[in-house]
Design a protein around this motif. Structure first.
Motif, PDB file in Angstrom:
ATOM      1  N   ASN A  70       0.905  -1.155   0.108  1.00  0.00           N
ATOM      2  CA  ASN A  70      -0.064   0.021   0.070  1.00  0.00           C
ATOM      3  C   ASN A  70       0.914   1.296  -0.173  1.00  0.00           C
ATOM      4  OD1 ASN A  70      -2.746  -0.968   0.515  1.00  0.00           O
ATOM      5  ND2 ASN A  70      -1.635  -1.916   2.201  1.00  0.00           N
ATOM      6  N   ALA A  71       2.167   1.199  -0.676  1.00  0.00           N
ATOM      7  CA  ALA A  71       3.165   2.322  -0.507  1.00  0.00           C
ATOM      8  C   ALA A  71       2.399   3.666  -0.928  1.00  0.00           C
ATOM      9  CB  ALA A  71       4.200   2.124  -1.107  1.00  0.00           C
ATOM     10  N   GLU A  72       1.632   3.208  -2.347  1.00  0.00           N
ATOM     11  CA  GLU A  72       1.044   4.363  -3.209  1.00  0.00           C
ATOM     12  C   GLU A  72       0.159   5.423  -2.253  1.00  0.00           C
ATOM     13  OE1 GLU A  72      -0.958   5.629  -7.253  1.00  0.00           O
ATOM     14  OE2 GLU A  72       0.362   3.812  -7.032  1.00  0.00           O
ATOM     15  N   GLN A  73      -0.881   4.441  -1.588  1.00  0.00           N
ATOM     16  CA  GLN A  73      -2.128   4.889  -0.932  1.00  0.00           C
ATOM     17  C   GLN A  73      -1.631   5.408   0.468  1.00  0.00           C
ATOM     18  OE1 GLN A  73      -5.232   4.733  -1.779  1.00  0.00           O
ATOM     19  NE2 GLN A  73      -5.699   5.756  -0.086  1.00  0.00           N
ATOM     20  N   ILE A  74      -0.523   4.890   0.813  1.00  0.00           N
ATOM     21  CA  ILE A  74      -0.112   5.687   2.019  1.00  0.00           C
ATOM     22  C   ILE A  74       0.480   7.103   1.935  1.00  0.00           C
ATOM     23  CG2 ILE A  74       1.822   5.635   3.953  1.00  0.00           C
ATOM     24  CD1 ILE A  74       1.601   2.600   3.558  1.00  0.00           C
ATOM     25  N   MET A  75       1.205   7.214   0.662  1.00  0.00           N
ATOM     26  CA  MET A  75       1.964   8.501   0.354  1.00  0.00           C
ATOM     27  C   MET A  75       0.706   9.467  -0.118  1.00  0.00           C
ATOM     28  SD  MET A  75       4.984   8.547   1.129  1.00  0.00           S
ATOM     29  CE  MET A  75       5.303  10.142   0.174  1.00  0.00           C
ATOM     30  N   ILE A  76      -0.172   8.936  -0.512  1.00  0.00           N
ATOM     31  CA  ILE A  76      -1.372   9.851  -0.995  1.00  0.00           C
ATOM     32  C   ILE A  76      -2.196  10.476   0.164  1.00  0.00           C
ATOM     33  CG2 ILE A  76      -3.671   9.709  -2.090  1.00  0.00           C
ATOM     34  CD1 ILE A  76      -2.681   8.177  -4.171  1.00  0.00           C
ATOM     35  N   ALA A  82      -1.273  16.544   4.831  1.00  0.00           N
ATOM     36  CA  ALA A  82      -0.178  17.823   4.877  1.00  0.00           C
ATOM     37  C   ALA A  82      -0.881  18.847   4.500  1.00  0.00           C
ATOM     38  CB  ALA A  82       1.018  17.359   4.208  1.00  0.00           C
ATOM     39  N   GLU A  83      -1.628  18.569   3.175  1.00  0.00           N
ATOM     40  CA  GLU A  83      -2.510  19.516   2.654  1.00  0.00           C
ATOM     41  C   GLU A  83      -3.651  20.180   3.488  1.00  0.00           C
ATOM     42  OE1 GLU A  83      -2.297  21.172  -0.444  1.00  0.00           O
ATOM     43  OE2 GLU A  83      -0.449  20.073  -0.656  1.00  0.00           O
ATOM     44  N   GLU A  84      -4.150  19.430   4.040  1.00  0.00           N
ATOM     45  CA  GLU A  84      -5.113  19.814   5.033  1.00  0.00           C
ATOM     46  C   GLU A  84      -4.692  20.492   6.071  1.00  0.00           C
ATOM     47  OE1 GLU A  84      -7.477  16.007   6.008  1.00  0.00           O
ATOM     48  OE2 GLU A  84      -8.543  16.193   3.912  1.00  0.00           O
ATOM     49  N   LEU A  85      -3.570  20.073   6.725  1.00  0.00           N
ATOM     50  CA  LEU A  85      -2.927  20.945   7.952  1.00  0.00           C
ATOM     51  C   LEU A  85      -2.673  22.165   7.291  1.00  0.00           C
ATOM     52  CD1 LEU A  85      -1.006  18.060   9.548  1.00  0.00           C
ATOM     53  CD2 LEU A  85      -3.188  19.186  10.393  1.00  0.00           C
ATOM     54  N   ALA A  86      -1.913  22.432   6.044  1.00  0.00           N
ATOM     55  CA  ALA A  86      -1.504  23.371   5.600  1.00  0.00           C
ATOM     56  C   ALA A  86      -2.821  24.378   5.376  1.00  0.00           C
ATOM     57  CB  ALA A  86      -0.874  23.331   4.183  1.00  0.00           C
ATOM     58  N   PRO A 132       4.597  16.539  -1.662  1.00  0.00           N
ATOM     59  CA  PRO A 132       5.251  15.605  -2.798  1.00  0.00           C
ATOM     60  C   PRO A 132       4.968  15.951  -4.061  1.00  0.00           C
ATOM     61  CG  PRO A 132       3.688  14.767  -0.917  1.00  0.00           C
ATOM     62  CD  PRO A 132       3.615  16.111  -0.668  1.00  0.00           C
ATOM     63  N   THR A 133       5.719  15.377  -4.801  1.00  0.00           N
ATOM     64  CA  THR A 133       5.764  15.832  -6.399  1.00  0.00           C
ATOM     65  C   THR A 133       5.584  14.443  -7.246  1.00  0.00           C
ATOM     66  OG1 THR A 133       7.980  15.504  -6.516  1.00  0.00           O
ATOM     67  CG2 THR A 133       7.275  17.648  -6.090  1.00  0.00           C
ATOM     68  N   GLY A 134       4.994  14.916  -8.413  1.00  0.00           N
ATOM     69  CA  GLY A 134       5.065  13.759  -9.204  1.00  0.00           C
ATOM     70  C   GLY A 134       3.623  12.905  -8.979  1.00  0.00           C
ATOM     71  N   MET A 135       2.888  13.544  -8.095  1.00  0.00           N
ATOM     72  CA  MET A 135       1.485  12.661  -7.696  1.00  0.00           C
ATOM     73  C   MET A 135       0.381  13.314  -8.509  1.00  0.00           C
ATOM     74  SD  MET A 135       2.113  11.964  -4.008  1.00  0.00           S
ATOM     75  CE  MET A 135       1.600  10.370  -3.709  1.00  0.00           C
ATOM     76  N   ALA A 136      -0.791  12.845  -8.364  1.00  0.00           N
ATOM     77  CA  ALA A 136      -2.163  13.292  -8.867  1.00  0.00           C
ATOM     78  C   ALA A 136      -2.330  14.455  -7.979  1.00  0.00           C
ATOM     79  CB  ALA A 136      -3.239  12.199  -8.773  1.00  0.00           C
ATOM     80  N   PRO A 137      -3.247  15.541  -8.524  1.00  0.00           N
ATOM     81  CA  PRO A 137      -3.672  16.636  -7.691  1.00  0.00           C
ATOM     82  C   PRO A 137      -4.114  16.110  -6.409  1.00  0.00           C
ATOM     83  CG  PRO A 137      -4.693  16.766 -10.136  1.00  0.00           C
ATOM     84  CD  PRO A 137      -4.042  15.217 -10.002  1.00  0.00           C
ATOM     85  N   GLN A 138      -3.753  17.096  -5.479  1.00  0.00           N
ATOM     86  CA  GLN A 138      -4.406  16.633  -4.156  1.00  0.00           C
ATOM     87  C   GLN A 138      -5.955  17.049  -3.963  1.00  0.00           C
ATOM     88  OE1 GLN A 138      -2.404  14.778  -2.074  1.00  0.00           O
ATOM     89  NE2 GLN A 138      -0.954  14.635  -3.709  1.00  0.00           N
ATOM     90  N   PRO A 139      -6.593  16.356  -3.098  1.00  0.00           N
ATOM     91  CA  PRO A 139      -7.930  16.607  -2.706  1.00  0.00           C
ATOM     92  C   PRO A 139      -7.811  18.145  -1.902  1.00  0.00           C
ATOM     93  CG  PRO A 139      -7.410  14.610  -1.612  1.00  0.00           C
ATOM     94  CD  PRO A 139      -6.144  15.188  -2.511  1.00  0.00           C
ATOM     95  N   ILE A 140      -8.973  18.809  -2.260  1.00  0.00           N
ATOM     96  CA  ILE A 140      -9.288  19.978  -1.528  1.00  0.00           C
ATOM     97  C   ILE A 140     -10.153  19.531  -0.349  1.00  0.00           C
ATOM     98  CG2 ILE A 140     -10.168  22.294  -1.511  1.00  0.00           C
ATOM     99  CD1 ILE A 140      -9.193  22.400  -4.675  1.00  0.00           C
ATOM    100  N   PRO A 141     -10.057  20.161   0.859  1.00  0.00           N
ATOM    101  CA  PRO A 141     -10.967  19.791   1.731  1.00  0.00           C
ATOM    102  C   PRO A 141     -12.458  20.278   1.505  1.00  0.00           C
ATOM    103  CG  PRO A 141      -8.943  20.994   2.795  1.00  0.00           C
ATOM    104  CD  PRO A 141      -8.788  20.828   1.391  1.00  0.00           C
TER     105      PRO A 141
END
Length: 192
Positions: A70-76, A82-86, A132-141
């Motif tokens: 589950n490495a990819e899911q863990i990173m996502i 991190a995005e939500e905390l930011a 993180p770079t190279g990943m799909a767009p991050q979800p917005i809260p």
């Protein structure tokens, strides 16, 4: 040899942080509440066994296998958190506390959190986290308005549903309450 309470507490905190960073799925990642609760129970069982030292090699092997699968899911999920905390941090900075005369705001930020004018909690960052770079767009809260979690915009039905789910997740049931009331009632009867 007796381990001091402080060392034991620090060990538990370290283990819980490590496990939470690996097993970081959320309720929306599961098709049903039952499956999510089963996942949480399994994670808590592993955490408890690691803290108490039960079957540590088998648990460590299970953790390593889960990390590989589950490495990819863990990173996502880490990136999403991190995005939500930011976003929460940015929101708390956008609404600075009005009454800072007693230094409460400064003291709370030193302890690792800050509270904005509307009582929103936002963890503070000492050095910031790289995105993180190279990943799909991050979800917005989701949600909006005064509450970052969207609770202020929930209707009455949604609030009831959240309360019901929270109670079930905590192990509460109506049957449990009835049984406890009966036990307490009959336990107080004295026969002479």
């Amino acid at each position: 040899m007796v381990i001091s309470s402080s060392n034991s507490h620090n060990k538990e905190i370290a283990i819980r942080k490590r496990i939470a960073s690996i097993f970081n799925k959320r309720e929306e990642d599961f098709p049903s509440l039952r499956e999510y609760n089963d996942y949480l129970e399994e994670v808590e069982d592993m955490t408890f066994n690691l803290i108490e030292g039960f079957d540590v090699p088998a648990i460590e092997e299970k953790i390593a296998r889960y990390q590989e699968e589950n490495a990819e899911q863990i990173m996502i999920n880490r990136a999403r958190k991190a995005e939500e905390l930011a976003a929460a941090l940015a929101a708390s900075k956008a609404h600075p506390a009005q009454n800072d005369a007693d230094g409460a705001q400064n003291q709370s930020s030193q302890m690792g959190y800050s509270v904005g004018t509307q009582g929103q909690y936002a963890p503070t960052f000492a050095g910031g986290q790289p995105r993180p770079t190279g990943m799909a767009p991050q979800p917005i809260p989701l949600g909006g308005g005064p509450d970052m979690l969207g609770y202020a915009t929930d209707d009455e039905e949604m609030m009831k549903l959240r309360a019901e789910r929270g109670g079930r997740a905590g192990g509460w049931s109506a049957e449990l309450s009835k049984r406890r009331a009966l036990e307490e009632a009959f336990g107080s009867i004295w026969i002479f």
